[in-house]
Design an enzyme around this catalytic site. Structure first.
Site, PDB file in Angstrom:
ATOM      1  N   SER A  51     -47.257  39.201   1.567  1.00  0.00           N
ATOM      2  CA  SER A  51     -48.441  39.401   2.422  1.00  0.00           C
ATOM      3  C   SER A  51     -49.392  40.375   1.747  1.00  0.00           C
ATOM      4  CB  SER A  51     -48.038  39.993   3.766  1.00  0.00           C
ATOM      5  OG  SER A  51     -47.094  39.190   4.403  1.00  0.00           O
ATOM      6  N   ARG A  98     -44.739  48.739   8.171  1.00  0.00           N
ATOM      7  CA  ARG A  98     -45.094  48.758   6.737  1.00  0.00           C
ATOM      8  C   ARG A  98     -45.588  50.137   6.297  1.00  0.00           C
ATOM      9  NH1 ARG A  98     -43.092  44.416   7.492  1.00  0.00           N
ATOM     10  NH2 ARG A  98     -43.593  42.469   6.420  1.00  0.00           N
ATOM     11  N   GLU A 152     -51.913  45.532   2.402  1.00  0.00           N
ATOM     12  CA  GLU A 152     -50.542  46.045   2.399  1.00  0.00           C
ATOM     13  C   GLU A 152     -50.142  46.391   0.962  1.00  0.00           C
ATOM     14  OE1 GLU A 152     -46.595  44.189   2.131  1.00  0.00           O
ATOM     15  OE2 GLU A 152     -47.028  43.597   4.188  1.00  0.00           O
TER      16      GLU A 152
HETATM   17  N1  EPU Z   1     -50.406  31.985  10.852  1.00  0.00           N
HETATM   18  C1  EPU Z   1     -51.428  31.069  10.736  1.00  0.00           C
HETATM   19  N2  EPU Z   1     -51.826  30.659   9.485  1.00  0.00           N
HETATM   20  C2  EPU Z   1     -51.231  31.128   8.375  1.00  0.00           C
HETATM   21  C3  EPU Z   1     -50.171  32.052   8.481  1.00  0.00           C
HETATM   22  C4  EPU Z   1     -49.769  32.475   9.725  1.00  0.00           C
HETATM   23  O1  EPU Z   1     -51.991  30.625  11.706  1.00  0.00           O
HETATM   24  O2  EPU Z   1     -51.661  30.694   7.279  1.00  0.00           O
HETATM   25  C5  EPU Z   1     -49.983  32.451  12.187  1.00  0.00           C
HETATM   26  C6  EPU Z   1     -49.134  31.469  12.981  1.00  0.00           C
HETATM   27  O3  EPU Z   1     -49.507  31.590  14.316  1.00  0.00           O
HETATM   28  C7  EPU Z   1     -47.723  32.014  12.833  1.00  0.00           C
HETATM   29  C8  EPU Z   1     -47.994  33.496  12.793  1.00  0.00           C
HETATM   30  O4  EPU Z   1     -49.219  33.636  12.085  1.00  0.00           O
HETATM   31  O5  EPU Z   1     -46.927  31.674  13.914  1.00  0.00           O
HETATM   32  C9  EPU Z   1     -46.913  34.306  12.098  1.00  0.00           C
HETATM   33  O6  EPU Z   1     -46.727  33.813  10.776  1.00  0.00           O
HETATM   34  P1  EPU Z   1     -45.412  34.187   9.944  1.00  0.00           P
HETATM   35  O7  EPU Z   1     -44.187  33.983  10.761  1.00  0.00           O
HETATM   36  O8  EPU Z   1     -45.493  33.504   8.623  1.00  0.00           O
HETATM   37  O9  EPU Z   1     -45.503  35.756   9.779  1.00  0.00           O
HETATM   38  P2  EPU Z   1     -46.698  36.706   9.348  1.00  0.00           P
HETATM   39  O10 EPU Z   1     -47.051  37.565  10.514  1.00  0.00           O
HETATM   40  O11 EPU Z   1     -47.791  35.955   8.691  1.00  0.00           O
HETATM   41  C10 EPU Z   1     -45.068  38.667   8.718  1.00  0.00           C
HETATM   42  C11 EPU Z   1     -44.808  39.571   7.549  1.00  0.00           C
HETATM   43  C12 EPU Z   1     -44.038  38.838   6.471  1.00  0.00           C
HETATM   44  C13 EPU Z   1     -42.713  38.382   7.078  1.00  0.00           C
HETATM   45  C14 EPU Z   1     -42.999  37.474   8.287  1.00  0.00           C
HETATM   46  C15 EPU Z   1     -41.743  37.098   9.032  1.00  0.00           C
HETATM   47  C16 EPU Z   1     -46.625  41.159   7.562  1.00  0.00           C
HETATM   48  C17 EPU Z   1     -47.867  41.634   6.884  1.00  0.00           C
HETATM   49  N3  EPU Z   1     -46.051  40.078   7.029  1.00  0.00           N
HETATM   50  O12 EPU Z   1     -45.936  37.633   8.260  1.00  0.00           O
HETATM   51  O13 EPU Z   1     -43.756  39.754   5.439  1.00  0.00           O
HETATM   52  O14 EPU Z   1     -41.924  37.681   6.126  1.00  0.00           O
HETATM   53  O15 EPU Z   1     -43.838  38.193   9.233  1.00  0.00           O
HETATM   54  O16 EPU Z   1     -41.232  38.166   9.733  1.00  0.00           O
HETATM   55  O17 EPU Z   1     -46.199  41.767   8.531  1.00  0.00           O
HETATM   56  C18 EPU Z   1     -44.548  40.617   3.365  1.00  0.00           C
HETATM   57  O18 EPU Z   1     -44.667  41.712   3.933  1.00  0.00           O
HETATM   58  O19 EPU Z   1     -44.837  40.481   2.147  1.00  0.00           O
HETATM   59  C19 EPU Z   1     -44.100  39.459   4.129  1.00  0.00           C
HETATM   60  C20 EPU Z   1     -44.031  38.240   3.594  1.00  0.00           C
END
Ligand code: EPU
Length: 338
Positions: free
Chosen positions: A238, A164, A334
């Site tokens: 995010s 990012r 972010e």
């Molecule tokens: N999780 C929770 N609770 C929540 C959300 C997430 O426990 O409310 C934990 C779970 O363990 C889950 C893990 O976080 O398995 C990962 O969650 P998710 O796959 O939704 O991904 P993220 O790390 O929360 C990132 C990006 C997203 C992107 C997704 C998929 C960042 C800051 N965000 O989110 O990007 O779509 O991975 O690759 O890196 C964005 O940048 O706006 C965005 C949506």
């Protein structure tokens, strides 16, 4: 070049903040940009460049010039039997372009389906999702220096892409307006379904040998199930980045919180999902007046209608403080807070 005075920005920022700008100018071409930056209007006022407005939190009226980038264009600039290089105007909608590349059977950005925003904003923060980042297919971009009016081409390594991150968020922040982005797409795509949720979704759809179109559909399904649609509930995806902490600190936390997820990184670091940290501080689904934390994804702050940017900013500070206090981890936004 069209100039509007006292423009309402509500429809131009995905948080749906009801604020105004003293002036708003739409630029359609490189010539428009050059004309604008040579003008007294631009030289005598602060400026803010908006693409899709999907990664900003506007906390107040803007007393300067908002530049709306609507530069269009999709052009194949090089092609052989294996790949195609496509130059996109920076004001094009990202997702529309993704769908168009899939229709043409060019692979590389299908995992980045349904990300809000424009082509020009994508490299600024090296957008990424489901195991792919724009840097993986990025060839070059063209940008105009806002003080000198000079055009410069930035190749992949000159953009200093990170998680990012890019040079346009660091030392070149606010210095350039990106006018076009060229991506290198594959005619023999490597399907990337390394991200667990994609494989699970394809499985549930009974797709064993997925095409890029199948991967896009799976990504769209996952995003729609977790992330609010900005057209219905204001948000900027995010709000925070996922923090990286030393492995030793992660092991210490695991002793107290055995379920804490972590993804090993180079240099003895571990990336921890901020969504998990925020959820485990009790914020998920919390509503405070007109704003809140999304019920399906704690990393997304939302505006239900008439929320104010300042309230979202204050909520983000409270969230940061509770994550710091409970886990000793500092979250970094972010989203650009203006
Ligand atoms: N999780 C929770 N609770 C929540 C959300 C997430 O426990 O409310 C934990 C779970 O363990 C889950 C893990 O976080 O398995 C990962 O969650 P998710 O796959 O939704 O991904 P993220 O790390 O929360 C990132 C990006 C997203 C992107 C997704 C998929 C960042 C800051 N965000 O989110 O990007 O779509 O991975 O690759 O890196 C964005 O940048 O706006 C965005 C949506």
């Amino acid at each position: 070049m069209q100039i509007t005075e006292h423009a309402n920005l509500k429809q131009f920022n995905s948080f749906g903040m009801n604020v105004t700008s003293r002036y708003m100018v739409e630029v359609n071409s490189e010539e428009d940009v050059k004309e604008l930056i040579a003008s007294d209007l631009f030289k005598q006022n602060d400026h803010l460049i908006l693409g899709g407005g999907s990664n900003v939190l506007l906390t107040d009226n803007f007393e300067g010039v908002v530049v709306r980038n609507v530069i269009a264009g999709r052009e194949v600039v090089e092609e052989n039997k294996d790949f195609v290089k496509v130059k996109f105007g920076s004001g094009e909608n990202w997702h529309d372009c993704v769908l168009w590349t899939i229709e043409n059977d060019w692979g590389g950005i299908e995992n980045l389906s349904l990300i809000p925003g424009t082509i020009g904003a994508a490299p600024m923060q090296n957008i990424g999702a489901y195991g792919v980042e724009i840097k993986d297919v990025f060839e070059e971009l063209s940008a105009i220096h806002l003080e000198t009016g000079m055009t410069r081409i930035f190749r992949n390594n000159e953009c200093e892409f990170g998680y990012r991150e890019s040079v346009f968020k660091k030392e070149l922040k606010g210095k350039y307006l990106i006018t076009s982005v060229t991506l290198r797409l594959s005619k023999k795509p490597d399907i990337n379904i390394s991200y667990g949720a994609i494989a699970e979704t394809l499985n549930s759809l009974n797709i064993a040998d997925p095409t890029i179109s199948d991967v896009s559909r799976a990504v769209i399904q996952i995003r729609q199930s977790k992330l609010p649609d900005p057209a219905e509930i204001g948000n900027a995806g995010s709000f925070f980045k996922n923090p990286t902490i030393p492995s030793q600190k992660f092991e210490d936390l695991k002793a107290s919180y055995p379920n804490i997820p972590g993804y090993p990184q180079p240099n003895d670091q571990v990336k921890v999902p901020a969504g998990w940290l925020i959820e485990n501080c009790g914020w998920k689904g919390k509503t405070i007046g007109e704003i809140g934390v999304h019920k399906n994804q704690a990393l997304v702050l939302v505006n239900y209608g008439n929320g104010r940017g300042k309230d979202i900013e204050n909520l983000s500070k409270e969230i940061r403080a509770s994550v710091r206090e409970k886990f000793g981890i500092e979250l970094t936004p972010e989203v650009n807070i203006i």
